[in-house]
Design an enzyme around this catalytic site. Structure first.
Site, PDB file in Angstrom:
ATOM      1  N   CYS A 186      43.325  43.713  43.936  1.00 50.71           N
ATOM      2  CA  CYS A 186      44.341  44.039  44.927  1.00 50.71           C
ATOM      3  C   CYS A 186      45.736  43.804  44.357  1.00 50.71           C
ATOM      4  O   CYS A 186      45.904  43.316  43.242  1.00 50.71           O
ATOM      5  CB  CYS A 186      44.153  43.173  46.169  1.00 50.71           C
ATOM      6  SG  CYS A 186      42.475  43.200  46.819  1.00 50.71           S
ATOM      7  N   ALA A 195      39.026  47.760  47.597  1.00 46.79           N
ATOM      8  CA  ALA A 195      37.824  47.157  48.172  1.00 46.79           C
ATOM      9  C   ALA A 195      36.655  47.253  47.203  1.00 46.79           C
ATOM     10  O   ALA A 195      36.252  48.350  46.804  1.00 46.79           O
ATOM     11  CB  ALA A 195      37.472  47.846  49.484  1.00 46.79           C
ATOM     12  N   GLY A 201      35.599  44.566  26.851  1.00 42.28           N
ATOM     13  CA  GLY A 201      35.376  43.543  25.834  1.00 42.28           C
ATOM     14  C   GLY A 201      36.590  42.767  25.378  1.00 42.28           C
ATOM     15  O   GLY A 201      36.535  42.102  24.331  1.00 42.28           O
TER      16      GLY A 201
END
Length: 618
Positions: free
Chosen positions: A2, A52, A380
């Site tokens: 978010c 979300a 990674g």
């Protein structure tokens, strides 16, 4: 994932300032396109835009805890807590009840149960604010490795904060100003913890909590790397690393939305993809989807150089075939990389000129394509910093250098800075560089960094020096790839998780002796040994190759044209900072990496000065 923002003002009634908070919050829509919200109290306002990922319906924010009709705690939260299920079970055993299945609500109740010390209990990537109306105080908390960003701007009577500088810059009292120290930090590539470039703005240091009260701001460190004697032998160490990686990746597969991996065909991304595939198949959710960036015609016409010996494509496809991944190459060309919309989107995501040019633009376009079918990706990052993957870890000259290894003279071909100007500085005004005194700035930051290194009694010689170098990378250099990956991914609404940044793995590997980290005479010996059985031989034995760069000569020519247009504009704001003669000479005669790095930086600097209306106080 978010975007968060907020404002605390002990001298104002912020319930009358909804418009200002809304404007700050709106800047975070790129990080959270699914939903947005505001929460206002007398002296605190919280804003949130949500991507979300877990508990789609129940995790809306800002989130509060209500008791007896009163708000006792409120948060605006960004990130993921990977052990939230265990924490929730423990809290339930202590009498807490929950209304949602989100990790955000667990964070709220963890604070109510354990106070600010709850941060030590969390495993994850996060940056959030907690407002306690009972105590009239705000807490700003950032994860241990600094995976998630969090900036703040102290005011005479409180603080402004946000996931990115743009949220703070949207407040009417804040100017986009940069002084000499800020410009030096931008150019020096030292990545000083807490420095935000913009005047008056700071970044919450990883592993720290900021407490804001009427009396002012205080800072507490809740985590740092520690020097501990490593008593495990090589075989036990390899087994422990594998055990940790399997647990870490399994935890980070938790999502209520489509998930994928970023696969370059290098050791790090291949390990993550192989483990993720195993985990998903075990859960009946496989195969894993993997994505890689590819440039049109580059595999067929690849030319090896001192930095990149092999193209990524064949190795990525070999790993995908080996494990059974559903793999997709996102193919880009020069026209896509030079398109103004993509370059502008990168600057808007970064809030600062970075000079990484097509490296950022290609990443943005890759993420934009991935976002059409996935919302979460595993990557990674940090394996090189953790296991000793970069070339300078293995260069005697750079190890001996009394500076940050990535800035030592040996590294000049890749943008390192010795006694001469680096490619990033080549087109800048000499008088400006003299005034900024970048060598002096770097030396001061290096002394500060060395003073932070934890020591082990009796450690001498190469082992002592390599502990320093590893610490420099895990506290400074790692912020470059983490910041890049966060900003560019979130600009497309894609959450990127970085398993190698799990603090348990970082603390364990940090203390392994250097001779053990290189026991097979190569880079990343421990990681390779711990995961070789997962990989095809070609991938396991591949020499490290950095993020790919387009080799099409038309890209360099397009940069020349763009730089020529900027220099021909008498109103171009960057003209005040550059050496026009050196810049024109570069257009005529520079080539390769020097042309690209210098041009990309000047172009991004000009765009930044225009777009952000930056006031340079130098």
């Amino acid at each position: 994932m978010c975007g968060i923002t907020g404002w605390v003002a002990f001298d104002k009634d912020l319930t009358t300032q909804r418009g200002t908070l809304a404007a700050m919050t709106e800047t975070m829509i790129c990080r959270g396109p699914d939903a947005g919200g505001l929460w206002l109290d007398t002296h605190a306002g919280l804003g949130h835009h949500r991507l979300a990922v877990i508990d789609i319906e129940g995790g809306k924010q800002p989130m509060t805890v209500e008791r007896d009709g009163r708000t006792v705690l409120a948060t605006t939260y960004s990130g993921e807590v990977y052990n939230y299920r265990e924490l929730r079970a423990e809290l339930e055993s202590l009498g807490h009840s929950f209304l949602t299945s989100s990790d955000t609500e667990v964070v709220l109740h963890a604070y109510l149960e354990w106070g600010s010390g709850f941060a030590e209990r969390m495993n994850g990537m996060y940056a959030f604010a907690l407002w306690d109306p009972r105590e009239q105080e705000l807490l700003l908390i950032r994860d241990r490795m600094g995976i998630k960003p969090l900036y703040y701007y102290p005011t005479p009577n409180g603080v402004l904060f946000g996931s990115e500088p743009k949220a703070i810059l949207a407040h009417p009292s804040v100017r986009a100003a940069v002084d000499s120290e800020g410009l030096a930090e931008l150019l020096a590539l030292t990545k000083t913890p807490g420095h935000a470039i913009y005047k008056g703005m700071k970044e919450v240091v990883p592993g720290h909590v900021i407490r804001v009260r009427r009396e002012g701001l205080t800072t507490r460190r809740y985590w740092a790397l520690e020097a501990r004697e490593h008593t495990d032998d090589t075989e036990t160490t390899v087994a422990r690393i594998r055990e940790l990686l399997e647990d870490i990746v399994a935890r980070q597969l938790d999502a209520d939305v489509p998930l994928c991996t970023l696969l370059s065909g290098g050791l790090d991304s291949s390990v993550i993809t192989a483990l993720a595939h195993r985990g998903l198949v075990r859960e009946g959710a496989g195969p894993v989807r993997s994505f890689a960036v590819e440039f049109a015609g580059q595999t067929e016409n690849f030319t090896a150089d001192w930095l990149r010996g092999t193209p990524d494509g064949p190795y990525a496809r070999a790993l995908a075939e080996h494990v059974g991944a559903d793999h997709t190459d996102i193919v880009l060309d020069t026209a896509a990389l030079m398109d103004r919309a993509g370059r502008d989107a990168v600057l808007a995501a970064r809030d600062l000129p970075n000079g990484f040019g097509e490296g950022d633009t290609s990443l943005y376009l890759l993420f934009k394509a991935i976002r059409e079918c996935s919302k979460v990706a595993l990557s990674g990052e940090a394996a090189d910093e953790l296991f000793g993957g970069y070339r300078w870890f293995h260069s005697p000259e750079q190890i001996r250098s009394r500076s940050f290894p990535w800035l030592s003279p040996v590294g000049t071909r890749s943008g390192g800075v010795g006694q001469r100007r680096s490619p990033r500085e080549a087109m800048l005004d000499g008088g400006l560089l003299t005034k900024l005194d970048l060598p002096g700035y770097r030396a001061a930051r290096y002394r500060e960094a060395l003073a932070e290194v934890p020591r082990l009694d009796g450690e001498r010689g190469l082992e002592r020096r390599m502990r320093e170098i590893c610490h420099l990378h895990l506290t400074r250099f790692v912020q470059f790839p983490l910041e890049r990956k966060d900003r560019v991914s979130m600009a497309t609404g894609l959450e990127v998780r970085v398993p190698f940044c799990d603090h348990r793995l970082v603390q364990y590997v940090f203390n392994t002796p250097w001779k053990m980290k290189t026991f097979d005479g190569r880079e990343k010996s421990l990681l390779r040994a711990a995961t070789r059985d997962l990989l095809p031989e070609a991938v396991a034995n591949r020499v490290k190759s950095p993020y790919p760069s387009i080799q099409d000569p038309r890209y360099s020519e397009a940069l020349r044209g763009e730089l020529s247009r900027v220099l021909a504009d008498p109103e171009a704001p960057v003209r005040a900072l550059i050496d026009l003669s050196a810049s024109r000479q570069a257009i005529e005669s520079a080539s390769g990496v020097e042309l690209r790095i210098g041009s990309e930086f000047v172009l991004s600097l000009d765009s930044w000065l225009r777009r952000y209306d930056v006031s340079l106080e130098i």
